[in-house]
Motif scaffolding. Structure first.
Motif, short mmCIF file in Angstrom:
data_model
loop_
_atom_site.label_atom_id
_atom_site.label_comp_id
_atom_site.label_asym_id
_atom_site.label_seq_id
_atom_site.Cartn_x
_atom_site.Cartn_y
_atom_site.Cartn_z
N GLU A 147 1.12 -1.08 0.12
CA GLU A 147 0.29 -0.14 -0.16
C GLU A 147 1.20 1.44 -0.12
N SER A 148 1.86 1.14 0.57
CA SER A 148 3.05 2.21 0.70
C SER A 148 3.07 2.83 -0.86
N GLY A 149 3.55 1.82 -1.28
CA GLY A 149 3.59 1.80 -3.03
C GLY A 149 5.42 2.73 -3.33
N THR A 150 5.92 2.11 -2.06
CA THR A 150 7.64 2.06 -1.76
C THR A 150 9.03 1.53 -2.24
N PHE A 151 9.74 1.77 -2.53
CA PHE A 151 10.64 0.87 -3.65
C PHE A 151 11.64 1.08 -3.29
N ASP A 152 12.56 0.05 -2.85
CA ASP A 152 14.13 0.44 -2.76
C ASP A 152 14.87 1.17 -4.48
N VAL A 153 15.22 2.14 -4.21
CA VAL A 153 15.92 2.81 -5.25
C VAL A 153 16.65 1.36 -5.84
N ASP A 154 17.71 0.97 -5.20
CA ASP A 154 18.28 0.40 -6.55
C ASP A 154 17.66 -0.42 -7.31
N ARG A 155 16.20 -1.05 -6.60
CA ARG A 155 15.61 -2.16 -7.95
C ARG A 155 15.24 -1.25 -8.88
N ILE A 156 14.91 0.03 -8.87
CA ILE A 156 14.41 1.30 -10.02
C ILE A 156 14.88 0.84 -11.10
N SER A 157 15.88 0.37 -11.30
CA SER A 157 16.86 0.47 -13.03
C SER A 157 16.16 -0.92 -14.24
N GLN A 158 16.19 -1.89 -12.94
CA GLN A 158 15.79 -3.35 -13.32
C GLN A 158 14.15 -3.11 -13.85
N PHE A 159 13.15 -2.43 -12.47
CA PHE A 159 11.99 -2.55 -12.88
C PHE A 159 11.54 -1.45 -14.46
N SER A 160 12.45 -0.38 -14.22
CA SER A 160 12.54 0.20 -15.94
C SER A 160 12.62 -0.61 -17.49
N ARG A 161 13.67 -1.30 -17.02
CA ARG A 161 14.03 -2.03 -18.11
C ARG A 161 13.13 -3.48 -18.28
N ASN A 162 12.03 -3.20 -17.18
CA ASN A 162 10.68 -4.26 -17.26
C ASN A 162 9.60 -3.32 -18.21
N TYR A 163 9.80 -2.40 -17.66
CA TYR A 163 8.46 -1.50 -17.97
C TYR A 163 8.64 -1.35 -19.80
N LEU A 164 9.75 -1.18 -20.08
CA LEU A 164 10.12 -1.10 -21.48
C LEU A 164 9.70 -2.21 -22.46
N ALA A 165 10.29 -3.48 -22.04
CA ALA A 165 9.72 -4.40 -22.48
C ALA A 165 8.74 -5.04 -22.66
N ALA A 166 8.09 -4.37 -21.55
CA ALA A 166 6.35 -4.92 -21.34
C ALA A 166 5.49 -3.65 -22.29
N GLY A 167 5.77 -2.90 -22.79
CA GLY A 167 5.09 -2.11 -23.60
C GLY A 167 5.23 -0.75 -22.81
N GLY A 168 5.55 -0.73 -21.98
CA GLY A 168 5.36 0.69 -20.95
C GLY A 168 5.85 1.87 -22.81
N ARG A 169 4.84 2.97 -22.65
CA ARG A 169 5.00 4.09 -23.30
C ARG A 169 5.88 5.51 -22.76
N HIS A 170 5.47 5.34 -21.88
CA HIS A 170 6.33 6.77 -21.63
C HIS A 170 7.66 6.15 -20.80
N SER A 171 8.38 6.59 -20.10
CA SER A 171 9.30 6.29 -18.69
C SER A 171 8.66 6.44 -17.82
N LEU A 172 9.70 5.00 -16.87
CA LEU A 172 8.89 4.77 -15.41
C LEU A 172 8.93 6.01 -14.47
N SER A 173 9.61 6.73 -14.39
CA SER A 173 10.60 7.87 -13.74
C SER A 173 9.25 8.91 -14.28
N ASP A 174 8.17 8.70 -14.84
CA ASP A 174 7.28 9.96 -14.91
C ASP A 174 6.06 9.47 -14.02
#
Length: 274
Positions: A147-174
């Motif tokens: 519910e907090s929606g808070t994740f370690d910053v060092d995981r974000i780069s992997q999340f971002s790669r996954n997001y783009l591979a999943a068809g994300g239309r923008h940047s996860l940082s948005d």
């Protein structure tokens, strides 16, 4: 062999005691998984005997709360298995878009990575505002983290790669802001998410939904509990509703194998037979 049999007896007694004391039901989980997790917890809490561990757990709710983190699986990442999310994005969402309103159930949501991932893709598909996402788990601590929606910053780069591979239309940082405690995802996404305690082992259906995503949960259940869980999903889904499972999970040979048909077979996305 005899020692292993006695160990399993001790473990079953422990699980029965946990159920009677705390009403958490792990009795139908796969014994190989339970054996491994209890062993890890005993090392962590420096306990040599299961009987001693049981004694302490029954008398110390705080200890049991800490033990619960071992009994429930908390391994996930945002857009895990990107091809699954891409299939949901490109093949399931267009069908769901034909409904005036939507309900989605993420069962066994753990610490929330999949829930927030779906919320982002729904927003990009223009569906989030008319969707309610039910995110459920038996682990109260995991739900609080989700519910907090808070994740370690060092995981974000992997999340971002996954997001783009999943068809994300923008940047996860948005969708997040960086704070001292980590990356905090947009509160606007959370408005459409309901976090709640729910056990696939003991609880009943709570709502009619259009899509159930339960990934990498059934693999920790024995066959009886797998059938119960899939039965709950079948009961909750609208006619022709969708079910998404993990890459190592299947409906074949289960009690409900004829209640679903493959929709995106290679990504373990099924559709309820009308």
């Amino acid at each position: 062999m005899e020692d292993e049999r006695l160990l399993d007896i001790e473990l079953r007694v422990l699980l029965e005691a946990i159920y009677l004391r705390y009403h958490y039901d792990f009795r139908s989980y796969a014994m190989s998984s339970i054996r491994r997790r209890v062993a890890q917890a005993m090392v962590r809490f420096k306990v040599d005997k299961i009987s001693d561990f049981q004694h302490d757990l029954l008398r110390d709710p705080v200890l049991f709360s800490e033990m619960l983190q071992y009994l429930t699986v908390q391994v996930s990442e945002m857009f895990r298995d990107p091809s699954y999310f891409k299939a949901i994005n490109t093949q399931v969402f267009p069908v769901l878009a034909t409904y005036p309103s939507l309900k989605i159930w993420v069962a066994g949501c753990s610490s929330g990575e999949e829930v927030w991932s779906l919320a982002i893709l729904l927003k990009e598909a223009g569906l989030l505002e008319r969707t309610i996402i039910y995110a459920t788990d038996i682990n109260a601590e995991a739900l609080r983290k989700a519910e907090s929606g808070t994740f370690d910053v060092d995981r974000i780069s992997q999340f971002s790669r996954n997001y783009l591979a999943a068809g994300g239309r923008h940047s996860l940082s948005d969708y997040y802001t960086s704070a001292y405690q980590g990356a905090v995802f947009d509160r606007a996404l959370k408005r459409q998410i309901v976090f709640a305690d729910h056990s696939l082992a003991t609880d009943a259906v709570f709502s009619e939904v259009h899509f159930v995503s339960c990934r990498n949960v059934l693999i920790y259940f024995n066959k009886q509990l797998q059938d119960r869980a899939v039965g709950l999903f079948h009961e909750s889904l609208v006619p022709l509703g969708f079910l998404g499972l993990g890459s190592k999970e299947a409906l074949q040979f289960g009690a409900h194998q004829n209640d679903f048909e493959p929709f995106v077979k290679e990504q373990k996305v099924f559709r309820k037979v009308a």
